[in-house]
Structures are given as C-alpha cells and as structure tokens.
Design an enzyme around this catalytic site. Structure first.
Site, mmCIF file in Angstrom:
data_model
loop_
_atom_site.group_PDB
_atom_site.id
_atom_site.type_symbol
_atom_site.label_atom_id
_atom_site.label_comp_id
_atom_site.label_asym_id
_atom_site.label_seq_id
_atom_site.Cartn_x
_atom_site.Cartn_y
_atom_site.Cartn_z
ATOM 1 N N GLY A 10 0.819 -1.209 0.000
ATOM 2 C CA GLY A 10 0.000 0.000 0.000
ATOM 3 C C GLY A 10 0.856 1.263 0.000
ATOM 4 O O GLY A 10 0.602 2.208 -0.742
ATOM 5 N N PHE A 108 18.452 -19.054 0.407
ATOM 6 C CA PHE A 108 17.051 -19.233 0.781
ATOM 7 C C PHE A 108 16.503 -20.400 -0.022
ATOM 8 O O PHE A 108 17.024 -20.724 -1.083
ATOM 9 C CB PHE A 108 16.265 -17.955 0.465
ATOM 10 N N GLN A 222 -0.014 -21.583 1.424
ATOM 11 C CA GLN A 222 1.313 -22.090 1.762
ATOM 12 C C GLN A 222 1.460 -22.286 3.272
ATOM 13 O O GLN A 222 1.064 -21.436 4.060
ATOM 14 C CB GLN A 222 2.380 -21.106 1.298
ATOM 15 N N HIS A 224 4.206 -22.801 6.233
ATOM 16 C CA HIS A 224 5.641 -22.654 6.501
ATOM 17 C C HIS A 224 6.069 -23.859 7.319
ATOM 18 O O HIS A 224 5.413 -24.205 8.297
ATOM 19 C CB HIS A 224 5.938 -21.361 7.255
ATOM 20 N N LEU A 234 6.837 -17.809 13.644
ATOM 21 C CA LEU A 234 7.655 -18.391 12.597
ATOM 22 C C LEU A 234 9.152 -18.356 12.915
ATOM 23 O O LEU A 234 9.654 -17.367 13.428
ATOM 24 C CB LEU A 234 7.399 -17.605 11.311
ATOM 25 N N GLU A 237 13.222 -19.277 7.518
ATOM 26 C CA GLU A 237 13.985 -20.139 6.654
ATOM 27 C C GLU A 237 15.462 -19.752 6.678
ATOM 28 O O GLU A 237 16.331 -20.578 6.422
ATOM 29 C CB GLU A 237 13.440 -19.881 5.251
ATOM 30 N N ARG A 268 9.500 -24.701 0.175
ATOM 31 C CA ARG A 268 8.686 -24.768 1.391
ATOM 32 C C ARG A 268 7.676 -25.896 1.424
ATOM 33 O O ARG A 268 7.502 -26.558 2.435
ATOM 34 C CB ARG A 268 7.885 -23.485 1.527
ATOM 35 N N HIS A 333 1.007 -19.925 6.301
ATOM 36 C CA HIS A 333 1.983 -18.840 6.263
ATOM 37 C C HIS A 333 1.682 -17.796 5.205
ATOM 38 O O HIS A 333 1.770 -16.604 5.458
ATOM 39 C CB HIS A 333 3.360 -19.440 6.007
ATOM 40 N N GLU A 357 0.061 -9.038 -0.797
ATOM 41 C CA GLU A 357 -0.470 -10.374 -0.527
ATOM 42 C C GLU A 357 -1.976 -10.441 -0.771
ATOM 43 O O GLU A 357 -2.525 -11.514 -0.991
ATOM 44 C CB GLU A 357 -0.117 -10.825 0.900
ATOM 45 N N ARG A 368 4.816 -20.089 -3.320
ATOM 46 C CA ARG A 368 5.698 -18.929 -3.335
ATOM 47 C C ARG A 368 7.080 -19.315 -2.826
ATOM 48 O O ARG A 368 7.219 -20.053 -1.860
ATOM 49 C CB ARG A 368 5.127 -17.858 -2.429
HETATM 50 C C1 LIG Z 1 6.155 -14.161 9.953
HETATM 51 C C2 LIG Z 1 6.289 -13.833 8.508
HETATM 52 C C3 LIG Z 1 7.539 -13.747 7.912
HETATM 53 C C4 LIG Z 1 7.666 -13.426 6.569
HETATM 54 N N1 LIG Z 1 8.915 -13.354 6.029
HETATM 55 C C5 LIG Z 1 9.050 -13.010 4.731
HETATM 56 C C6 LIG Z 1 10.344 -12.892 4.154
HETATM 57 O O1 LIG Z 1 11.368 -13.081 4.807
HETATM 58 N N2 LIG Z 1 10.449 -12.549 2.853
HETATM 59 C C7 LIG Z 1 9.349 -12.303 2.089
HETATM 60 O O2 LIG Z 1 9.512 -11.966 0.917
HETATM 61 N N3 LIG Z 1 8.111 -12.404 2.620
HETATM 62 C C8 LIG Z 1 7.932 -12.755 3.920
HETATM 63 N N4 LIG Z 1 6.670 -12.868 4.449
HETATM 64 C C9 LIG Z 1 5.512 -12.490 3.640
HETATM 65 C C10 LIG Z 1 5.388 -10.983 3.539
HETATM 66 O O3 LIG Z 1 5.758 -10.401 4.762
HETATM 67 C C11 LIG Z 1 3.974 -10.522 3.245
HETATM 68 O O4 LIG Z 1 3.487 -11.195 2.140
HETATM 69 C C12 LIG Z 1 3.930 -9.046 2.928
HETATM 70 O O5 LIG Z 1 4.584 -8.300 3.917
HETATM 71 C C13 LIG Z 1 2.521 -8.551 2.783
HETATM 72 O O6 LIG Z 1 2.541 -7.151 2.658
HETATM 73 P P1 LIG Z 1 1.258 -6.351 2.259
HETATM 74 O O7 LIG Z 1 1.685 -4.941 2.083
HETATM 75 O O8 LIG Z 1 0.571 -7.001 1.149
HETATM 76 O O9 LIG Z 1 0.272 -6.475 3.518
HETATM 77 P P2 LIG Z 1 0.422 -6.098 5.063
HETATM 78 O O10 LIG Z 1 1.781 -5.704 5.418
HETATM 79 O O11 LIG Z 1 -0.248 -7.179 5.805
HETATM 80 O O12 LIG Z 1 -0.435 -4.787 5.198
HETATM 81 C C14 LIG Z 1 -1.820 -4.788 5.201
HETATM 82 C C15 LIG Z 1 -2.301 -3.386 5.464
HETATM 83 O O13 LIG Z 1 -3.681 -3.321 5.231
HETATM 84 C C16 LIG Z 1 -4.309 -2.642 6.272
HETATM 85 N N5 LIG Z 1 -5.690 -3.131 6.343
HETATM 86 C C17 LIG Z 1 -6.108 -4.411 6.434
HETATM 87 N N6 LIG Z 1 -7.454 -4.449 6.488
HETATM 88 C C18 LIG Z 1 -7.884 -3.175 6.417
HETATM 89 C C19 LIG Z 1 -9.172 -2.560 6.439
HETATM 90 N N7 LIG Z 1 -10.319 -3.258 6.564
HETATM 91 N N8 LIG Z 1 -9.244 -1.232 6.346
HETATM 92 C C20 LIG Z 1 -8.119 -0.479 6.261
HETATM 93 N N9 LIG Z 1 -6.902 -1.008 6.235
HETATM 94 C C21 LIG Z 1 -6.781 -2.331 6.315
HETATM 95 C C22 LIG Z 1 -3.470 -2.929 7.476
HETATM 96 O O14 LIG Z 1 -3.621 -1.918 8.431
HETATM 97 C C23 LIG Z 1 -2.083 -2.923 6.882
HETATM 98 O O15 LIG Z 1 -1.579 -1.611 6.862
HETATM 99 C C24 LIG Z 1 6.517 -13.197 5.788
HETATM 100 C C25 LIG Z 1 5.269 -13.296 6.374
HETATM 101 C C26 LIG Z 1 5.146 -13.641 7.721
HETATM 102 C C27 LIG Z 1 3.799 -13.813 8.314
#
Ligand SMILES: Cc1cc2nc3c(=O)[nH]c(=O)nc-3n(C[C@H](O)[C@H](O)[C@H](O)COP(=O)(O)OP(=O)(O)OC[C@H]3O[C@@H](n4cnc5c(N)ncnc54)[C@H](O)[C@@H]3O)c2cc1C
Ligand code: SF4
Ligand code: SF4
Ligand code: FES
Lengths: 553, 352
Positions: A10, A108, A222, A224, A234, A237, A268, A333, A357, A368
């Site tokens: 975002g 990785f 997926q 983990h 978590l 990896e 994974r 995950h 995501e 992934r």
């Molecule tokens: C523990 C963990 C470790 C990870 N490690 C890795 C890694 O090492 N490498 C890698 O590439 N990926 C990793 N991932 C995956 C990766 O972190 C995520 O896929 C990615 O950060 C998702 O980002 P995003 O911006 O799509 O969503 P998010 O960061 O989840 O952001 C979602 C946003 O939407 C907002 N939102 C949600 N619902 C609403 C609503 N109804 N109204 C208004 N706002 C809303 C939230 O406030 C938030 O700001 C990991 C995931 C996890 C869980």
C-alpha cells in the site's frame, strides 16, 4: 485516489501515485508501521550476485510455483528486483553488508544462488520503516490511520470509492475516488495455526469479492515448515539458510530422504510435507513436532546472524537455540491467491487495483518461494500505484453518495444493534479449528466437503451473532466481528476451490489425486461472489519460455 | 499452571473516573500477558479494548504498563509477574491521554518522531550512487548500533519522567531515531540535526535509564542520548547551557572534588543568565545551602583518576567512530528543508 492498506504494498503504491502527481489518501486499520509486513524476517530476493541472473531468478520462481505462475508477470518481478532493492537502500534501509561494502546475500529455499538480501532477521521491519519514513516527506499523501474499510463502492460498472469506519470515533465516512488500490494483506487468520498477525483477516479481498471482483487461486495456501507449536510464531527459513538442520525423533536428518539434493533448503511445500509426514508416520516427537537444530553453528553465529530467532525462542517457547533444538511444526503462512489482477495491477472492476499479498497477479502460482513476496509488494505496489494514478487522472469524478454511506452504516448497525446471540469469538474459534483440521497440508474430498458444509452453517450462525460492546470508541469487539465475516466468505472460496482442483500442484496436495495434471489444470481458478456461494471459472496460465516439467530438488 | 489474579484498568470516554476490573484466569507460566488479555476478551468480557496485532514483539502495538512497568504485553510472561507481586495489574501507557481502557492517543509520541525528520536528508557533497547501492562497510552498519531494532512501541516514551516534567523534551525514541540518522553515512543532515536538538531538549534527559529498562528491543535510548550529547559537543562546541553545564560540571569536580554551584551557574549561563537565577540562589541559601567555593576535598586525586579512566583512549576512539568523521568528510551547510508532516485536509465524500 485511494489506497486501502499501508503495509509495504500500500505504501509503495501511494508513493508512486504521489510521484505521478496525484493527491492520495491511504486508509489503514493499523498505524502503517504496525502492518504485518514488519514481521517478515528472512529477506528479499534480487539476482544481484556475480553468477546469478534475472533469468535464473525467473526460472527458480516459475519452477517453485509448480508452473502455475504467469511467466510474463514473473519476468517483471525478477527484472525489477535489483532496481527495487537499490531504491529501498537509497530510501534508507540498513541492509547487511559484505566486507567489500556491497549488499550481503544469504541462501534461501528454492534458489539456485545466494540471492536473498537481508537486514539481520528483521528485513520486513527495515523496509517498512524506510518506506514509511520516505513517504512522510510527501505533502500530498494523507494517511487515515485506524480507519477500517467497510465497503468498496461500485456503481455504474466502476469504482466510486470506499466507506470506512473511524475506529477512534465510531463515525462512518465516505471516501470518493475513481481509483482504489486494495493492499490489505493476507487472510491467514482463518487458521489458528498461522504465522500471520491477528490483523491478517483479508478485509480487502472480501470487500472486493462482495463488490463483484474476481478472486484467483484461493486454494493455494502455503504452510511454513517451521513454526513454533502453539503460538504459530515463525522461525525463518534463514535459520536453515545459515546451516540449521531438521531432525526427527530418531535423530535422522530426514530431509536427505525427501530432497537428496537441496535437503533442508528444498522448497517450502516440500519441507512442510516432509515434516507433516514424519509426524504422521510416528517419527515425530511426542508433542507432534520435529526439531530444528542450530546448536552446531556455534553461539557466535546464532546470536549475531539470527538474533530475532534467539529472542523468539527464548521468550515465546522457553527454548535456547544456542544449546537446545527448536520444536517446529508447519503452520499456515502465505496466501498465494487473492484479488485477481493482471500484470498492470488491474483487478476485474474498472478503477479497482490490488497489490501485495491481497492480490494474485500471479507471480507465486501454486507455491511462493521464500523472500519473493516482499519483492512482490514493492514491485507490484509501484506498478499498481502508477496505473491507478494514471486511471484516476483520466477518469471522470467518482462519488460515494450520502445514501451509500448511510446504507453501509445501516448494515453495520444491523450487526451491532442485535441484543443477543453467539459471540463472534466462539464462531472464529470454530472456523479456525475447522480449517486447521480439514483444510491443511494434505487434502481429500471427505474433510473438504465437511468443511464446506460447516462453513455454510457458520455463516448462517454469523447472521445472528452478537456484538456485546456498544461503545463507539475503539470497539474491537465490532471490528473482530466484521473481520470474522470476511474470513468466513474467503474460507468458503478456499474450500470450494480446493475441492474443485482435482490434482496436486505446489502447496495444494490432494491425497486422491497425487499427481500434477497439466492437461486439465494448468489454469487459474477464479471465483465470483453469488448469493448461493462462490461461482468458479478458469483462466489460462501465461507461459512464455518455460514449459512445465517435473519439479525435483 | 498458575492462577493469575488480574486487575485491568478500565475507562470509557463517558466515565469521569477510571476503575479496575478484576479477573482470575488459570494459564501456563510462560503464557504472555497478551494471550491472557485476549482470553479475557474471548471468554469473559468482550468489551475490553486494547491494541495488538503481531503477538511476536515486532509490530509495537501492545505496549502497556504491567505491574507498573512499561512493557509489551505479548512478550511478558505471566509467571514471573505473579510470583513477584501476587497479581498482575494492567494500566495503559503513560505520557499519552487515554482514549479508552488500554488504548491511548499516541499523537504526542508520533509528533516527536516526525519532529526529528526521520528520513535521509540528501548530502549534495556525497550524492547516492546512481543504479547501485551506497557503499557501506559492515563496520559502518555497526555504527547504527541497536537503533534499527526500534519497533516504535513507545514503551520508553511511556516510562520517561522527563517528558512529564518538560513537554519540549523529544523523548527517548525520537532521540534514538535521530541518532540513527545522524550516524547514517548516506545522510547529509548531521550538523543540522545536532543543532536542532541541542537547543530542543537533548539536555533535558535525566539519565534515569528507565527507557533502557522499558525497551523490549534493547535499543538503549539513554545511551544513544549520551552519544548524541558527545557528538553535539564535538560538532558544535559547548555553546549552549546544556552542554556547557555538562562540561563545567566535570571540570568543576576534577578541580576541587565538590560542586561550586556559583561558578557552575556563571559558566553555564553566563553572567547575565546567572544573575537571572539570583532568586533561586537566595532561596537556596535560605535553606542553608552554601554557594561558597569549597576547599579541595581529601582524596581529590581519586576523583581525578575516575574521570581520567572515563576518558580512556579506547572510549574516545569508539565515540570518534560513532561520530562517523571517517565516513562523511566535511559537510557543507545545507539549505533548510521543509518538513512535510502537514497533510491535505480530510476529504469527506470529496475526491481524494
Ligand atoms: C512471519 C512472517 C515472515 C515473513 N517473512 C518473509 C520474508 O522473509 N520474505 C518475504 O519476501 N516475505 C515474507 N513474508 C511475507 C510478507 O511479509 C507478506 O506477504 C507481505 O509483507 C505482505 O505485505 P502487504 O503490504 O501485502 O500487507 P500487510 O503488510 O499485511 O499490510 C496490510 C495493510 O492493510 C491494512 N488493512 C487491512 N485491512 C484493512 C481494512 N479493513 N481497512 C483499512 N486497512 C486495512 C493494514 O492496516 C495494513 O496496513 C513473511 C510473512 C510472515 C507472516
Ligand atoms: S534516561 Fe532520559 S530519555 Fe531515558 S527515560 Fe530517563 S529521562 Fe527519559
Ligand atoms: S526505543 Fe525501544 S521502547 Fe522505545 S519505541 Fe523503540 S523499541 Fe519501543
Ligand atoms: S502484538 Fe505486536 S508487539 Fe505485541
């Protein structure tokens, strides 16, 4: 224009739209720095090593996806990887460095070379901070913090904006915008065994789905391989990248059997299935886990390179990884599926875009690769932001009418004003246990059908659930209930699509159809909302250079 | 398993006064406080309001006061707290107005964070290399010390007594953030940043170390503040009361072993400034405080030895490295840069 969600995707979309000259409002239910992106530990992929190439990165990603990824999109992802990482470095991210001053890289899973750029084991936090700090410079970007999106308004076949709840005051407000980017992150909270944060409830996916947008590949969930039992926290990896090894209760390094070549660093899905199989066949520990050992790496390496893990294990599991093995079991995950978009970030409703995501472009296909999704949030966040900005500059003014705000308010109150009924918490627990039990790593029609029927019953019960908290200020009882509604809708699609796909591919493993079936299933599943439940259709996979072959590691 | 007697602070905006609700819950010893609070919500009282998300000490949402100490609920196990106090009392964070129950208005905290310009200020003398990463050695990464670990949880801010006594104090997190940018070899704002804080309450820190104790990520804000003071003195000289006070305090002590408050005031504030302090001096004397110059104390040489030990060459070298002089080269004055915290007005129903 409007961006919903202030995680990496975002924020990147918003920044790009501002650079393109738009005024941008960002709605987020959490403070941007509290987004789930901050939890990513391991790193971000970019083929920047001397032997590595974009071509290899594309190949590994396509192979990892079990050939369900769209290869044109993967090429964009991998080509943009280097510039994206450099840009984030210039925004201020403090990455780890090699002795020659260049970006350090670690190994990785599923990658042919050391390709993962990292910042200790808090890469997500480092990126999120740098990006947020970069956008605080922008005057034309306004963040509406702690606003919960309630409804995506679509009229006359196009997006008009969003209705949102101000969590601090309880007021319902309309935000008109001809272009909306959904970047609300994952929906892992339909499982109880998940690495996702409590806020990962798929709100944006559900809102888009209800408004008529298509969802893609939701069956691709997926797991983990290495999460702490109980909390689901978590263990990255990166731990295996640094040399950690998995052992069963007999002390066998069992990954040698399942993936003789890549061993503990296999993809994974392969590792998750191996652990689950070891436990199912009685070679796990009594608490139903396998062990991840780091002891042989030595205190120094473990404590400096894997700080955060050491901290997690000590504080959340009472285990010291320097001297003790870490008990692990697979947990949900990552959601490969999401709002269906093309490589321009456009969803199936004019004016609707999605990234991160919450979206499915698809670059991850059926599975992934680690460290590809942080990359995806930034690359496709930027692309979606640019295209949404362009759309907004051309489109005629949009409007969320007072009537539409009122309608959303009325709908909210029909849930809120009910005087009695079941608690949403009980229904959520029921959903999560059901998904853990019936829609896990190994799938078969019996449990899936049972899950589908049960979800429909839960949806019915949801119609009568009771929000006990009457307060307008920071009412998490109310937002919990709304989130549960979203999870129920999405869980139904996950299960329907999993039942439908009669093959095994990537993360989707059907015990009754153990083989990949390229003749019938080299295609994406699309789901459309109807009052009777999801209606499925299909979309061919884009294949450019790599024809499907068998995956081996 | 352990029985946890809980006392939870409750206040709704309509309530004139807050009260505590009491609950009893049985959980395992290592269960985090957050898990217990969510159990209360799910099973007993769904109206309890709090912030949380990641449950793994990374999102910074769940800071609150647990038995009086500012902590993250998700990484504070109940066992030790119950053993220590026989109960767990939960209060909202300090230094921020309560919105409801455990939810506080974080505006004062974020405003201070924005005030330190938490982004890279371009350095015209050292532009970022086009198309590639800025060169930075692992040693330079080390210079950030613990600051990149900060999760903006505000535990330190909640615990800081200096904020309550002087609202112009930036507070531990914001100053640690400032340090993070000051040592960044890519940043061009070194002098400007130090100048801004030298007059803006860098010297208001009481050095009580409560922020260090509160911080779940071991950022050690108080130590970063000491580093900043040192950097400010080196870069700008002791030109304002705070730094002059610190330096004269030390020289005063090494000269005679006791504080000479009269001279300290003159050295710190100048003659005019110290004259303005005359009423305070009179009040002090009335209470029997002597402002005369003391004869040197016995064992003065020991005091001097302690100060010498504190200025050990290895410490100085370490601080020199922190200042980053070897990294950055001379810095030309920078044009003032507008901060960009103001945002366009809310566009209810309008077209954002
Ligand atoms: C523990 C963990 C470790 C990870 N490690 C890795 C890694 O090492 N490498 C890698 O590439 N990926 C990793 N991932 C995956 C990766 O972190 C995520 O896929 C990615 O950060 C998702 O980002 P995003 O911006 O799509 O969503 P998010 O960061 O989840 O952001 C979602 C946003 O939407 C907002 N939102 C949600 N619902 C609403 C609503 N109804 N109204 C208004 N706002 C809303 C939230 O406030 C938030 O700001 C990991 C995931 C996890 C869980
Ligand atoms: S050491 Fe300084 S910044 Fe830290 S809590 Fe005490 S007064 Fe506040
Ligand atoms: S310095 Fe520590 S206590 Fe303060 S906000 Fe950062 S992480 Fe929290
Ligand atoms: S819930 Fe995220 S820090 Fe505690």
């Amino acid at each position: 224009m409007l961006v919903v969600g202030a995680g990496l995707a975002g924020q990147r979309a918003a920044l790009e739209a501002v650079h393109a000259g738009r005024r941008v409002a960002v709605l987020t239910k959490l403070h941007p720095l509290r987004s789930h992106s901050g939890a990513a530990q391991g790193g971000i992929n970019a083929a920047m090593g001397p032997q590595d190439s974009v071509h290899d990165h594309v190949y590994d990603t396509v192979k990892g996806s079990d050939y369900l990824a769209d290869q044109d999109a993967v090429e964009i992802l991998c080509r943009q990887a280097g510039p994206t990482v450099i840009e984030m470095e210039h925004f201020g991210t403090v990455f780890n460095r090699a002795s020659d001053g260049t970006l350090d890289r670690r190994a990785f899973g599923g990658a042919s070379y050391n390709r993962t750029i990292f910042a200790a084991d808090r890469t997500g936090l480092a990126l999120l901070q740098a990006l947020f700090e970069e956008i605080t410079r922008e005057e034309r970007l306004r963040i509406y913090e702690e606003y919960f999106a309630l409804r995506l308004v679509v009229r006359d076949g196009r997006v008009q904006g969003v209705v949102a709840l101000n969590r601090k005051t309880g007021t319902v407000e309309g935000f008109s915008a001809p272009a909306v980017v959904m970047a609300t992150g994952p929906f892992g909270r339909m499982y109880s065994r998940t690495t996702n944060s409590h806020a990962s409830t798929g709100d944006g996916c559900a809102l888009a789905y209800r408004a008529g947008a298509l969802l893609k590949d939701l069956e691709m969930v997926q797991f983990h391989p290495t999460a702490l039992p109980g909390s689901g926290i978590l263990i990255t990896e990166g731990a295996r990248g640094e040399g950690g090894i998995l052992k069963n209760a007999r002390g066998e390094r069992f990954m040698e059997r399942y993936a003789p070549h890549a061993k503990d660093l296999a993809s994974r899905d392969v590792v998750s299935r191996s652990i689950a199989t070891e436990v199912a066949e009685g070679r796990g520990f009594p608490d139903g886990t396998c062990h991840l050992e780091l002891m042989h790496l030595g205190r120094e390496k473990v404590e400096t390179k894997l700080q955060e893990i050491v901290d997690f294990c000590r504080s959340f599991a009472g285990v010291d990884p320097v001297t003790q093995p870490i008990p692990v079991y697979p947990a949900q995950h990552y959601m490969m599926g999401g709002i269906s978009t093309n490589p321009r970030g456009e969803a199936t409703i004019p004016g609707l875009y999605a990234a991160g995501e919450a979206a499915c472009v698809s670059v991850h296909g059926a599975n992934r690769l680690g460290a590809n999704s942080l990359l995806e949030t930034l690359v496709f966040g930027k692309i979606a932001g640019a295209n949404a900005a362009e759309h907004a500059s051309r489109a005629s003014p949009a409007e969320v009418t007072a009537g539409e705000v009122e309608e959303a308010t009325r709908e909210l109150h029909s849930l809120w004003d009910r005087k009695e009924g079941e608690s949403p918490a009980a229904l959520r627990t029921a959903l999560q246990t059901l998904m853990d039990r019936n829609v896990g790593i190994f799938r078969s029609p019996g449990p899936l059908n049972e899950a589908l029927a049960e979800i429909r019953r839960l949806k019915e019960r949801y119609q009568h659930c009771h929000v006990a908290d009457p307060s307008t200020v920071y009412n998490i009882n109310l937002t919990d209930a709304l989130e549960l509604g979203h999870l129920l809708d999405l869980a139904e699609v996950v299960v329907r699509a999993a039942l439908d796909r009669t093959e095994s591919r990537g993360a989707h493993v059907r015990l009754d159809f153990p083989k990949r079936d390229d003749v019938h299933w080299l295609k994406h599943t699309l789901a459309r909302w109807t009052p009777q439940g999801p209606e499925l259709s299909y979309l061919p996979v884009t294949i450019t250079e790599y024809t499907p072959k068998e995956r081996s590691y | 398993m352990v029985e946890v007697p809980l006392e939870i602070y409750r206040k709704s905006p309509q309530d004139a006064a807050p009260h505590y609700d009491r609950f009893q819950i049985e959980v395992e010893e290592h269960t985090p406080v957050l898990t217990v609070l969510l159990k209360v919500r799910d099973e007993i009282d769904p109206t309890l309001s709090l912030r949380y998300s990641c449950r793994q000490a990374i999102c910074g949402s769940c800071a609150m006061r647990i038995n009086g100490k500012s902590r993250l609920a998700c990484r504070t196990p109940v066992g030790p707290e119950v053993r220590l106090r026989g109960r767990i009392r939960i209060d909202p964070m300090g230094n921020q107005p309560v919105l409801r129950d455990l939810v506080v208005d974080q505006k004062p905290f974020w405003d201070r964070y924005y005030a330190v310009k938490p982004y890279l200020i371009p350095d015209p003398a050292h532009p970022l290399p086009e198309g590639r990463e800025s060169p930075m050695s692992p040693e330079q990464v080390e210079q950030f010390r613990e600051t990149p670990r900060c999760i903006s949880c505000a535990s330190c801010y909640s615990a800081c007594p200096a904020i309550a006594s002087d609202p112009s104090f930036l507070g531990p997190m914001a100053l640690a953030k400032l340090y993070r940018f000051a040592v960044d070899p890519r940043d061009g704002g070194y002098t400007q940043r130090l100048q801004a804080v030298q007059n803006q309450g860098l010297w208001l820190c009481l050095r009580c170390n409560l922020c260090v104790e509160a911080c779940p990520k071991d950022v050690r804000p108080a130590e970063r503040i000491v580093d900043l003071k040192w950097m400010a003195n080196q870069e700008l000289g002791a030109r304002e009361p705070g730094s002059r006070h610190a330096i004269r305090f030390a020289s005063n002590l090494t000269e005679g072993g006791l504080l000479n408050e009269r001279r300290l005031a003159v050295d710190t504030l100048g003659l005019g400034g110290s004259l303005r302090q005359l009423p305070k001096a009179i009040a002090m004397m009335r209470k029997g405080r002597s402002l005369r110059r003391h004869p040197p104390i016995q064992g003065l040489n020991e005091v001097q030895a302690i100060y010498q030990a504190l200025d050990r060459p290895e410490d100085l070298a370490h601080r020199e490295r922190q200042k980053g002089a070897d990294v950055k080269g001379p810095r030309p004055p920078l044009p003032p840069k507008a901060t960009t915290q103001s945002a366009p007005p809310p566009s209810k129903g309008g077209s954002p």
